[in-house]
Write a protein that holds these residues in place. Structure first.
Motif, short mmCIF file in Angstrom:
data_model
loop_
_atom_site.label_atom_id
_atom_site.label_comp_id
_atom_site.label_asym_id
_atom_site.label_seq_id
_atom_site.Cartn_x
_atom_site.Cartn_y
_atom_site.Cartn_z
N LEU A 12 0.87 -1.17 0.00
CA LEU A 12 0.00 0.00 0.00
C LEU A 12 0.90 1.22 0.00
O LEU A 12 1.67 1.43 0.94
N LEU A 13 0.84 1.99 -1.06
CA LEU A 13 1.60 3.22 -1.20
C LEU A 13 0.67 4.38 -0.87
O LEU A 13 -0.33 4.59 -1.57
N VAL A 14 0.97 5.10 0.20
CA VAL A 14 0.16 6.24 0.60
C VAL A 14 0.93 7.48 0.16
O VAL A 14 1.88 7.92 0.83
N GLU A 15 0.53 8.00 -0.99
CA GLU A 15 1.30 9.05 -1.67
C GLU A 15 0.38 9.87 -2.56
O GLU A 15 -0.39 9.29 -3.33
N ASP A 16 0.48 11.20 -2.49
CA ASP A 16 -0.36 12.05 -3.33
C ASP A 16 0.38 12.63 -4.52
O ASP A 16 -0.23 13.20 -5.42
N ASN A 17 1.70 12.48 -4.57
CA ASN A 17 2.48 13.04 -5.66
C ASN A 17 2.54 12.03 -6.81
O ASN A 17 3.15 10.96 -6.68
N ALA A 18 1.91 12.37 -7.93
CA ALA A 18 1.83 11.45 -9.06
C ALA A 18 3.20 11.06 -9.60
O ALA A 18 3.40 9.92 -10.02
N ASP A 19 4.16 11.99 -9.59
CA ASP A 19 5.51 11.67 -10.06
C ASP A 19 6.17 10.62 -9.17
O ASP A 19 6.82 9.69 -9.67
N ASP A 20 6.01 10.77 -7.85
CA ASP A 20 6.58 9.78 -6.93
C ASP A 20 5.91 8.42 -7.08
O ASP A 20 6.58 7.38 -7.04
N VAL A 21 4.60 8.42 -7.26
CA VAL A 21 3.88 7.15 -7.49
C VAL A 21 4.43 6.48 -8.74
O VAL A 21 4.74 5.28 -8.73
N HIS A 22 4.58 7.23 -9.81
CA HIS A 22 5.10 6.70 -11.07
C HIS A 22 6.52 6.15 -10.90
O HIS A 22 6.82 5.03 -11.35
N ARG A 23 7.38 6.92 -10.24
CA ARG A 23 8.77 6.46 -10.03
C ARG A 23 8.82 5.18 -9.20
O ARG A 23 9.59 4.26 -9.51
N LEU A 24 8.03 5.12 -8.14
CA LEU A 24 8.03 3.93 -7.29
C LEU A 24 7.46 2.72 -8.04
O LEU A 24 8.02 1.62 -7.96
N ARG A 25 6.37 2.91 -8.77
CA ARG A 25 5.81 1.81 -9.55
C ARG A 25 6.83 1.28 -10.56
O ARG A 25 7.00 0.08 -10.71
N ASP A 26 7.49 2.20 -11.27
CA ASP A 26 8.50 1.79 -12.25
C ASP A 26 9.64 1.03 -11.59
O ASP A 26 10.10 0.02 -12.12
N SER A 27 10.09 1.52 -10.45
CA SER A 27 11.20 0.86 -9.76
C SER A 27 10.81 -0.54 -9.28
O SER A 27 11.58 -1.49 -9.42
N PHE A 28 9.61 -0.69 -8.74
CA PHE A 28 9.14 -2.02 -8.32
C PHE A 28 8.96 -2.93 -9.54
O PHE A 28 9.24 -4.12 -9.46
N ALA A 29 8.50 -2.39 -10.66
CA ALA A 29 8.26 -3.19 -11.86
C ALA A 29 9.56 -3.78 -12.41
O ALA A 29 9.54 -4.83 -13.05
N GLU A 30 10.68 -3.12 -12.16
CA GLU A 30 11.96 -3.62 -12.65
C GLU A 30 12.49 -4.80 -11.86
O GLU A 30 13.42 -5.48 -12.29
N LEU A 31 11.92 -5.06 -10.70
CA LEU A 31 12.37 -6.17 -9.86
C LEU A 31 11.79 -7.48 -10.38
O LEU A 31 10.75 -7.53 -11.01
N ASN A 32 12.46 -8.56 -10.06
CA ASN A 32 12.00 -9.88 -10.45
C ASN A 32 11.13 -10.46 -9.33
O ASN A 32 11.39 -11.54 -8.81
#
Length: 151
Positions: A12-32
């Motif tokens: 659960l990501l509790v975040e209102d900044n769309a850029d931070d949400v995008h960066r975190l999603r992208d970083s998690f997506a790169e993991l195996n």
């Protein structure tokens, strides 16, 4: 979370900044790893989500990433609300990592007083997000045994 491909984790990501949400999603997506991310843009929505799922502890997230600077109910207020609920022991073991830009000594102290498991500073660039997410995932999903694993 082990190396078993059937294992998955919910964040659960509790975040209102769309850029931070995008960066975190992208970083998690790169993991195996099989990690799903739900986003709550403010503390009120996050608390509603957690209390709605509290009747079925297996539906709670494995990890909460919490920004302190969110609208309606800020991160410290959310931690306090969760802390008050801990008397019922429903959310007692929920791992919560504060992930914020605040470097305030008071915010750090209060977060830990309210049972945050860690206080992390938000990175300033994409590479920093990748490093942070890799470290979080390595510890919380590859090494630590989460309370939800026992459910």
């Amino acid at each position: 979370m082990s190396d078993d491909p059937d294992d998955s984790a919910d964040v659960l990501l509790v975040e209102d900044n769309a850029d931070d949400v995008h960066r975190l999603r992208d970083s998690f997506a790169e993991l195996n790893l099989d990690i799903s991310i739900d986003v709550a843009a403010d503390g009120t929505d996050a608390l509603a989500l957690l209390t709605d799922r509290a009747d079925d502890p297996s539906s709670l997230p494995d990890l909460v990433l919490l920004d302190l600077e969110i609208p309606r109910m800020n991160g410290l207020e959310l931690l306090e609300a969760i802390s008050e609920d801990r008397e019922d022991q429903v959310l007692e073991r929920l791992p919560i990592l504060v992930l914020t830009r605040s470097a305030s000594v008071e915010d750090v102290s209060e977060s830990y007083d309210l049972a945050a498991n860690a206080y992390l500073s938000k990175p300033t660039d994409e590479a920093g997000y990748d490093e942070l997410v890799t470290a979080v995932a390595d510890f919380w999903f590859r090494r630590a045994v989460l309370p939800t694993a026992a459910l």
